[in-house]
Write a protein that holds these residues in place. Structure first.
Motif, PDB file in Angstrom:
ATOM      1  N   GLY A 177       0.842  -1.188   0.000  1.00 16.09           N
ATOM      2  CA  GLY A 177       0.000   0.000   0.000  1.00 16.09           C
ATOM      3  C   GLY A 177       0.872   1.230   0.000  1.00 16.09           C
ATOM      4  N   ILE A 178       0.310   2.367  -0.399  1.00 13.62           N
ATOM      5  CA  ILE A 178       1.080   3.604  -0.423  1.00 13.62           C
ATOM      6  C   ILE A 178       0.285   4.740   0.224  1.00 13.62           C
ATOM      7  CG2 ILE A 178       2.487   2.996  -2.413  1.00 13.62           C
ATOM      8  CD1 ILE A 178       0.665   4.621  -4.182  1.00 13.62           C
ATOM      9  N   ASP A 179       1.040   5.655   0.791  1.00 15.60           N
ATOM     10  CA  ASP A 179       0.490   6.862   1.422  1.00 15.60           C
ATOM     11  C   ASP A 179       1.243   8.046   0.824  1.00 15.60           C
ATOM     12  OD1 ASP A 179      -0.420   8.924   2.978  1.00 15.60           O
ATOM     13  OD2 ASP A 179       0.166   8.040   4.900  1.00 15.60           O
ATOM     14  N   THR A 180       0.580   8.793  -0.040  1.00  9.92           N
ATOM     15  CA  THR A 180       1.239   9.872  -0.764  1.00  9.92           C
ATOM     16  C   THR A 180       0.873  11.232  -0.176  1.00  9.92           C
ATOM     17  OG1 THR A 180      -0.560  10.071  -2.377  1.00  9.92           O
ATOM     18  CG2 THR A 180       1.203   8.495  -2.882  1.00  9.92           C
ATOM     19  N   LYS A 181       1.480  12.268  -0.733  1.00 10.93           N
ATOM     20  CA  LYS A 181       1.303  13.621  -0.225  1.00 10.93           C
ATOM     21  C   LYS A 181      -0.144  14.102  -0.304  1.00 10.93           C
ATOM     22  CE  LYS A 181       6.044  15.024  -1.427  1.00 10.93           C
ATOM     23  NZ  LYS A 181       6.530  15.345  -0.076  1.00 10.93           N
ATOM     24  N   GLU A 182      -0.910  13.580  -1.254  1.00  9.50           N
ATOM     25  CA  GLU A 182      -2.267  14.067  -1.459  1.00  9.50           C
ATOM     26  C   GLU A 182      -3.314  13.341  -0.613  1.00  9.50           C
ATOM     27  OE1 GLU A 182      -3.763  15.041  -5.248  1.00  9.50           O
ATOM     28  OE2 GLU A 182      -1.823  15.539  -6.099  1.00  9.50           O
ATOM     29  N   ILE A 183      -2.923  12.307   0.125  1.00 10.82           N
ATOM     30  CA  ILE A 183      -3.883  11.597   0.975  1.00 10.82           C
ATOM     31  C   ILE A 183      -3.327  11.516   2.389  1.00 10.82           C
ATOM     32  CG2 ILE A 183      -4.822  10.291  -0.957  1.00 10.82           C
ATOM     33  CD1 ILE A 183      -3.202   7.894  -0.042  1.00 10.82           C
ATOM     34  N   SER A 184      -4.181  11.070   3.312  1.00 11.23           N
ATOM     35  CA  SER A 184      -3.787  11.082   4.731  1.00 11.23           C
ATOM     36  C   SER A 184      -3.722   9.692   5.338  1.00 11.23           C
ATOM     37  CB  SER A 184      -4.775  11.934   5.534  1.00 11.23           C
ATOM     38  OG  SER A 184      -6.092  11.441   5.379  1.00 11.23           O
ATOM     39  N   GLY A 185      -3.636   8.672   4.503  1.00 15.86           N
ATOM     40  CA  GLY A 185      -3.548   7.308   5.018  1.00 15.86           C
ATOM     41  C   GLY A 185      -3.121   6.353   3.921  1.00 15.86           C
ATOM     42  N   THR A 186      -2.793   5.122   4.312  1.00 11.73           N
ATOM     43  CA  THR A 186      -2.321   4.123   3.360  1.00 11.73           C
ATOM     44  C   THR A 186      -3.490   3.485   2.621  1.00 11.73           C
ATOM     45  OG1 THR A 186      -0.404   3.643   4.752  1.00 11.73           O
ATOM     46  CG2 THR A 186      -1.008   1.990   3.105  1.00 11.73           C
ATOM     47  N   GLN A 187      -3.351   3.338   1.317  1.00  6.41           N
ATOM     48  CA  GLN A 187      -4.348   2.651   0.500  1.00  6.41           C
ATOM     49  C   GLN A 187      -3.682   1.506  -0.256  1.00  6.41           C
ATOM     50  OE1 GLN A 187      -6.479   5.378  -2.032  1.00  6.41           O
ATOM     51  NE2 GLN A 187      -7.136   6.665  -0.341  1.00  6.41           N
ATOM     52  N   ARG A 188      -4.436   0.411  -0.393  1.00  5.13           N
ATOM     53  CA  ARG A 188      -3.927  -0.759  -1.106  1.00  5.13           C
ATOM     54  C   ARG A 188      -3.773  -0.448  -2.596  1.00  5.13           C
ATOM     55  NH1 ARG A 188      -5.459  -6.092   0.975  1.00  5.13           N
ATOM     56  NH2 ARG A 188      -6.497  -6.532  -1.006  1.00  5.13           N
ATOM     57  N   VAL A 189      -2.837  -1.154  -3.218  1.00  7.13           N
ATOM     58  CA  VAL A 189      -2.570  -0.983  -4.644  1.00  7.13           C
ATOM     59  C   VAL A 189      -2.897  -2.279  -5.368  1.00  7.13           C
ATOM     60  CG1 VAL A 189      -0.771  -0.570  -6.374  1.00  7.13           C
ATOM     61  CG2 VAL A 189      -0.804   0.758  -4.241  1.00  7.13           C
ATOM     62  N   GLY A 190      -3.606  -2.160  -6.485  1.00  4.73           N
ATOM     63  CA  GLY A 190      -3.917  -3.306  -7.326  1.00  4.73           C
ATOM     64  C   GLY A 190      -3.042  -3.322  -8.563  1.00  4.73           C
ATOM     65  N   SER A 191      -2.916  -4.494  -9.190  1.00  2.00           N
ATOM     66  CA  SER A 191      -2.083  -4.623 -10.387  1.00  2.00           C
ATOM     67  C   SER A 191      -2.811  -5.405 -11.463  1.00  2.00           C
ATOM     68  CB  SER A 191      -0.758  -5.322 -10.055  1.00  2.00           C
ATOM     69  OG  SER A 191      -0.990  -6.636  -9.573  1.00  2.00           O
ATOM     70  N   LEU A 192      -2.495  -5.076 -12.712  1.00  2.00           N
ATOM     71  CA  LEU A 192      -3.103  -5.766 -13.848  1.00  2.00           C
ATOM     72  C   LEU A 192      -2.132  -5.752 -15.021  1.00  2.00           C
ATOM     73  CD1 LEU A 192      -5.809  -7.062 -14.915  1.00  2.00           C
ATOM     74  CD2 LEU A 192      -6.221  -4.843 -16.014  1.00  2.00           C
ATOM     75  N   GLY A 193      -1.994  -6.905 -15.685  1.00  2.00           N
ATOM     76  CA  GLY A 193      -1.211  -6.982 -16.906  1.00  2.00           C
ATOM     77  C   GLY A 193      -2.128  -6.905 -18.114  1.00  2.00           C
ATOM     78  N   ILE A 194      -1.684  -6.199 -19.136  1.00  2.00           N
ATOM     79  CA  ILE A 194      -2.472  -6.026 -20.351  1.00  2.00           C
ATOM     80  C   ILE A 194      -1.611  -6.428 -21.537  1.00  2.00           C
ATOM     81  CG2 ILE A 194      -3.651  -4.345 -21.839  1.00  2.00           C
ATOM     82  CD1 ILE A 194      -4.333  -2.780 -19.312  1.00  2.00           C
ATOM     83  N   SER A 195      -2.129  -7.340 -22.350  1.00  3.04           N
ATOM     84  CA  SER A 195      -1.388  -7.853 -23.495  1.00  3.04           C
ATOM     85  C   SER A 195      -1.747  -7.081 -24.760  1.00  3.04           C
ATOM     86  CB  SER A 195      -1.714  -9.339 -23.696  1.00  3.04           C
ATOM     87  OG  SER A 195      -3.067  -9.484 -24.121  1.00  3.04           O
ATOM     88  N   LEU A 196      -0.993  -7.339 -25.816  1.00  3.23           N
ATOM     89  CA  LEU A 196      -1.310  -6.733 -27.102  1.00  3.23           C
ATOM     90  C   LEU A 196      -2.700  -7.149 -27.572  1.00  3.23           C
ATOM     91  CD1 LEU A 196       2.099  -7.225 -28.981  1.00  3.23           C
ATOM     92  CD2 LEU A 196       1.282  -5.193 -27.794  1.00  3.23           C
ATOM     93  N   ALA A 197      -3.062  -8.416 -27.335  1.00  2.00           N
ATOM     94  CA  ALA A 197      -4.379  -8.891 -27.759  1.00  2.00           C
ATOM     95  C   ALA A 197      -5.492  -8.136 -27.055  1.00  2.00           C
ATOM     96  CB  ALA A 197      -4.500 -10.393 -27.489  1.00  2.00           C
ATOM     97  N   ASP A 198      -5.287  -7.791 -25.784  1.00  2.00           N
ATOM     98  CA  ASP A 198      -6.288  -7.013 -25.056  1.00  2.00           C
ATOM     99  C   ASP A 198      -6.558  -5.676 -25.736  1.00  2.00           C
ATOM    100  OD1 ASP A 198      -6.606  -8.854 -22.891  1.00  2.00           O
ATOM    101  OD2 ASP A 198      -4.735  -8.129 -22.034  1.00  2.00           O
ATOM    102  N   LEU A 199      -5.526  -5.128 -26.360  1.00  2.00           N
ATOM    103  CA  LEU A 199      -5.633  -3.815 -26.989  1.00  2.00           C
ATOM    104  C   LEU A 199      -5.978  -3.914 -28.472  1.00  2.00           C
ATOM    105  CD1 LEU A 199      -2.536  -2.168 -25.281  1.00  2.00           C
ATOM    106  CD2 LEU A 199      -4.937  -1.824 -24.692  1.00  2.00           C
ATOM    107  N   GLY A 200      -6.146  -5.139 -28.971  1.00  2.00           N
ATOM    108  CA  GLY A 200      -6.550  -5.329 -30.355  1.00  2.00           C
ATOM    109  C   GLY A 200      -5.461  -5.033 -31.368  1.00  2.00           C
ATOM    110  N   VAL A 201      -4.204  -5.243 -30.981  1.00  2.00           N
ATOM    111  CA  VAL A 201      -3.092  -5.018 -31.902  1.00  2.00           C
ATOM    112  C   VAL A 201      -2.227  -6.272 -31.975  1.00  2.00           C
ATOM    113  CG1 VAL A 201      -3.050  -2.526 -31.539  1.00  2.00           C
ATOM    114  CG2 VAL A 201      -1.646  -3.997 -30.090  1.00  2.00           C
ATOM    115  N   ALA A 202      -1.446  -6.379 -33.048  1.00  2.00           N
ATOM    116  CA  ALA A 202      -0.641  -7.574 -33.261  1.00  2.00           C
ATOM    117  C   ALA A 202       0.843  -7.357 -33.027  1.00  2.00           C
ATOM    118  CB  ALA A 202      -0.855  -8.097 -34.685  1.00  2.00           C
ATOM    119  N   ASN A 203       1.301  -6.114 -33.155  1.00  2.00           N
ATOM    120  CA  ASN A 203       2.729  -5.834 -33.073  1.00  2.00           C
ATOM    121  C   ASN A 203       3.051  -5.004 -31.832  1.00  2.00           C
ATOM    122  OD1 ASN A 203       3.325  -7.055 -35.649  1.00  2.00           O
ATOM    123  ND2 ASN A 203       2.357  -5.270 -36.588  1.00  2.00           N
TER     124      ASN A 203
END
Length: 259
Positions: A177-203
């Protein structure tokens, strides 16, 4: 021998294009390997581990940005996207009135506690470009409660492929989790991988457009990196395309005029 090699390369390129065009779009999860456990300090990206066990540590980072639109900051929690970082972080920048340089300063490093922060009802569209071509994108979003619009960009900065909208509440928890200058507490962070196929491209692509479109998107606070890849020079691709065309013409002539 050379002709056989070129024909093989042309065939591989053609089959790869077909494989990508037929592949279902499916974002993927990954494990974030990082150093640092202080939510207010530097949290440094070391590598990511995919579900098949492979590890990627060669990242292409953002080195150029072009803000297409961004609600104007006039003080307080106004505006849309800004640069934000951990209260005690030493890598990154904090700037409310975001410009292209501060966007790069926020995203173009391995500190996962250096992000683009978007206000809850803000609207922004930002194009970011990587230091080299990429074949996968790795996104992180603080709060895990926002939507992002994502589209691929080619080497000329043109939007290509399809629009992908993703809700970070369905992403995998990144393990910190991170606590940055613009907030006053820690928040969890999520992650996601995105492939070329997800974006509809081949190269491999050279950049990505990220957008937040108002209150329905709930202000995504995001970071992105790509997995670096090498692509053939444009002249090489053009040459292979000519060879492939010549081979196809030769096959058609033989079919129409058997010996």
């Amino acid at each position: 021998m050379k002709l056989k090699y070129i024909a093989t390369c042309a065939g591989l390129i053609a089959s790869s294009v077909l494989a990508f065009s037929n592949a279902p779009a499916q974002a993927f999860s990954f494990t974030t390997n990082f150093s640092g456990n202080n939510p207010k300090g530097n949290i440094l990206l070391n590598s990511v581990k995919l579900t098949d066990g492979s590890v990627i540590d060669d990242f292409a980072l953002v080195n150029r940005a072009n803000i297409i639109s961004n609600d104007l900051w006039t003080g307080g929690n106004t505006g849309a996207a800004s640069a934000d970082m951990g209260d005690q972080a030493t890598i990154g920048t904090q700037q409310e009135r975001l410009d292209n340089n501060s966007a790069v300063a926020a995203l173009g490093n391995l500190n996962l506690n250096s992000i683009i922060d978007t206000e809850d009802s803000g609207r922004s569209v930002i194009d970011v470009f990587f230091s080299s071509a990429v074949d996968n994108l790795f996104f992180w979003e603080r709060g895990m409660n926002s939507k992002l619009d994502i589209q691929a960009l080619d080497a000329s900065g043109r939007v290509i492929g399809n629009l992908l909208t993703s809700y970070s509440g369905q992403w995998q928890y990144a393990g910190y989790g991170i606590d940055t200058k613009e907030i006053s507490g820690t928040q969890r962070v999520g992650s996601l991988g995105i492939s070329l196929a997800d974006l509809g491209v081949a190269n491999p692509i050279f950049g990505v457009r990220v957008a937040s479109r108002g209150a329905a998107y709930n202000g995504p606070d995001w970071k992105v990196a790509g997995s670096a890849t090498s692509v053939p020079e444009p002249a090489t691709l053009a040459g292979l395309g000519l060879v492939a065309g010549a081979l196809a013409t030769s096959r058609r002539r033989k079919a129409g005029n058997p010996a």
